[in-house]
Design an enzyme around this catalytic site. Structure first.
Site, PDB file in Angstrom:
ATOM      1  N   SER A  92      -6.664  18.788  99.745  1.00 29.00           N
ATOM      2  CA  SER A  92      -6.909  17.404 100.115  1.00 29.00           C
ATOM      3  C   SER A  92      -6.680  16.477  98.907  1.00 29.00           C
ATOM      4  CB  SER A  92      -8.319  17.267 100.699  1.00 29.00           C
ATOM      5  OG  SER A  92      -8.470  16.052 101.380  1.00 29.00           O
ATOM      6  N   HIS A 241      -8.988  20.599 108.778  1.00 31.93           N
ATOM      7  CA  HIS A 241      -8.712  20.160 107.410  1.00 31.93           C
ATOM      8  C   HIS A 241      -9.325  21.092 106.373  1.00 31.93           C
ATOM      9  CE1 HIS A 241      -7.552  17.430 104.277  1.00 31.93           C
ATOM     10  NE2 HIS A 241      -8.800  17.143 103.947  1.00 31.93           N
TER      11      HIS A 241
END
Length: 260
Positions: A92, A241
């Site tokens: 991320s 994610h």
């Protein structure tokens, strides 16, 4: 700035060790413990350095945190450890830091692994998180159960709350967040953004996507190839994610294979 870090030397006999140093970088609201399982597995062959980014974990706090600054922190730590060339794994926001390092000084970076992020500017995906955290810090935090209950008024996903509460530590009678919430909130527009770079990274780059995540979309492919012409992509099924936490065995296997 010298970041807080945890270094692990390869467990192999010196004659069989890889000479590769791999920096491992967490995402927003995280810490170096988030990818500790990957660090342990990579340690079989490689030397690893897990870091707390600025305003996270036990690293110094600062009012500013652009990607140029965060990349400079990684190079400063590498210099501090006398490491000239290295590879990077980043998840991320940490993946954006990895990309920034590769583009700012491509001669010092061997390979990068970017987990579920692209070199693009994202919309606001964390408003509920910031609302919950700001509510949480208005009053002294007495215990984790109470903290989880407070966060639940804004953050409905239990896994997200548990992730955030990993950065809750007890100091004296009360609990405090390790990350610098004020700085993260003030710099959130910069964190969501992607600055322009003039360089390209002409070495190997692996982008790993969570199947159910929308952080890497097909329309982002030109942006990826613009900067990373040798990029390859892998997808982990039935993950979002937080793919490295949802399917750690698969994620770690892909990363290890890439570095062999």
């Amino acid at each position: 700035m010298i970041l807080n870090y945890r270094q692990k030397k390869s467990t192999l006999p010196e004659s069989k060790q890889s000479s590769e140093y791999i920096f491992i970088i967490h995402g927003l609201f995280g810490s170096l413990s988030n990818l500790s399982g990957l660090a342990s597995e990579l340690q079989e062959l490689h030397h690893t350095i897990s870091v707390d980014l600025r305003n996270h974990g036990n690293s110094p706090h600062d009012d500013s945190m652009t990607y140029h600054e965060m990349a400079a922190d990684i190079f400063a730590l590498a210099d501090h450890l006398n490491i000239e060339r290295f590879s990077i794994v980043g998840h991320s926001m940490g993946g954006k830091v990895a990309m920034a390092c590769a583009l700012l000084n491509p001669l010092r970076v061997n390979k990068i692994v970017v987990a579920d992020i692209a070199p693009v500017t994202y919309p606001d995906k964390h408003n509920d998180v910031f609302v919950g955290l700001k509510t949480l810090t208005r009053e002294p935090i007495k215990n984790r159960k109470e903290a989880d209950l407070t966060l639940s008024t804004s953050i409905t996903t239990p896994e997200v709350r548990q992730f955030l509460l990993k950065s809750l530590i007890k100091r004296g009678e009360h609990y405090n967040l390790l990350f610098n919430l004020a700085a993260l909130s003030a710099n959130y527009a910069s964190i969501r953004a992607w600055p322009e770079f003039n360089n390209i990274f002409n070495q190997e780059a692996l982008f790993i996507k969570g199947e159910d995540s929308d952080y890497i979309r097909p329309e982002y492919q030109p942006d990826i190839l613009k900067y990373f012409p040798k990029a390859k992509a892998k997808m982990i099924k039935n993950t979002g994610h937080w793919l490295h936490a949802e399917k750690p065995k698969t994620f770690n296997r892909l990363v290890k294979a890439f570095f062999k």
